[in-house]
Design a protein around this motif. Structure first.
Motif, PDB file in Angstrom:
ATOM      1  N   LYS A  40       4.063   7.936  -5.829  1.00 43.81           N
ATOM      2  CA  LYS A  40       4.041   6.546  -6.316  1.00 43.81           C
ATOM      3  C   LYS A  40       5.030   5.678  -5.541  1.00 43.81           C
ATOM      4  O   LYS A  40       4.686   4.581  -5.094  1.00 43.81           O
ATOM      5  CB  LYS A  40       4.347   6.492  -7.811  1.00 43.81           C
ATOM      6  N   SER A  41       6.258   6.158  -5.366  1.00 45.61           N
ATOM      7  CA  SER A  41       7.253   5.359  -4.641  1.00 45.61           C
ATOM      8  C   SER A  41       6.856   5.164  -3.181  1.00 45.61           C
ATOM      9  O   SER A  41       7.165   4.127  -2.591  1.00 45.61           O
ATOM     10  CB  SER A  41       8.639   5.995  -4.746  1.00 45.61           C
ATOM     11  N   ARG A  43       3.905   4.627  -2.192  1.00 47.88           N
ATOM     12  CA  ARG A  43       2.916   3.533  -2.189  1.00 47.88           C
ATOM     13  C   ARG A  43       3.541   2.187  -2.556  1.00 47.88           C
ATOM     14  O   ARG A  43       3.234   1.169  -1.950  1.00 47.88           O
ATOM     15  CB  ARG A  43       1.779   3.835  -3.171  1.00 47.88           C
ATOM     16  N   THR A  44       4.412   2.186  -3.572  1.00 52.19           N
ATOM     17  CA  THR A  44       4.925   0.915  -4.106  1.00 52.19           C
ATOM     18  C   THR A  44       6.135   0.371  -3.362  1.00 52.19           C
ATOM     19  O   THR A  44       6.410  -0.817  -3.433  1.00 52.19           O
ATOM     20  CB  THR A  44       5.313   1.059  -5.593  1.00 52.19           C
ATOM     21  N   ASP A  45       6.898   1.253  -2.724  1.00 48.13           N
ATOM     22  CA  ASP A  45       8.140   0.862  -2.043  1.00 48.13           C
ATOM     23  C   ASP A  45       9.169   0.307  -3.031  1.00 48.13           C
ATOM     24  O   ASP A  45       9.981  -0.551  -2.690  1.00 48.13           O
ATOM     25  CB  ASP A  45       7.847  -0.152  -0.927  1.00 48.13           C
ATOM     26  N   GLU A  46       9.114   0.801  -4.281  1.00 50.49           N
ATOM     27  CA  GLU A  46      10.027   0.350  -5.328  1.00 50.49           C
ATOM     28  C   GLU A  46      10.992   1.460  -5.723  1.00 50.49           C
ATOM     29  O   GLU A  46      10.567   2.586  -5.997  1.00 50.49           O
ATOM     30  CB  GLU A  46       9.245  -0.102  -6.571  1.00 50.49           C
ATOM     31  N   ASP A  49      10.506   3.614  -8.887  1.00 48.60           N
ATOM     32  CA  ASP A  49       9.465   4.644  -8.889  1.00 48.60           C
ATOM     33  C   ASP A  49       9.922   5.959  -8.273  1.00 48.60           C
ATOM     34  O   ASP A  49       9.106   6.845  -8.007  1.00 48.60           O
ATOM     35  CB  ASP A  49       8.216   4.134  -8.150  1.00 48.60           C
TER      36      ASP A  49
END
Length: 120
Positions: A40-41, A43-46, A49
């Protein structure tokens, strides 16, 4: 699944069974490996996550600051905090090393390693 490693966290702390060790203190090295789903992180770059390695370093430093007789006790406290405070962690390995331990010989370090999985 992925792995986050924080290697060679250097800390001066006051652990040991000898009274002198808790008074004088000594150098320690902590290595931490956490297993976490990083998809997930990725993909999101957050940061929210993933598991923040700043958080991991803080937990190690705070728990190492509490004197204990045994390195096993310190390692378990580190593991307990990680799992209590970050639900993304699936598994964690922590190694705590005492540099130049007072054991009557020329020994670079002694290390204990503990592993724990998240409760389902």
């Amino acid at each position: 699944m992925g792995i986050i490693k924080v290697k060679n966290i250097r800390v001066y702390a006051h652990h040991g069974c000898l009274k002198e060790e808790t008074i004088i203190g000594s150098d320690y090295r902590v290595d931490l490996v956490v297993k976490v789903d990083l998809s997930k992180s990725a993909r999101t770059d957050e940061l929210s996550d993933t598991v923040d390695y700043v958080f991991l370093n803080r937990v190690v430093r705070e728990e190492m600051a509490i004197p204990s007789k045994l390195l096993e006790t310190v390692a378990q406290r580190i593991l307990d905090r990680i799992f209590a405070e970050d639900k993304l962690v699936k598994k964690a390995d922590v190694s705590v090393s005492k540099i130049n331990p007072p054991i009557g010989g020329d020994v670079e370090m002694v290390t204990i390693k503990m592993s724990q999985k998240a409760n389902k």
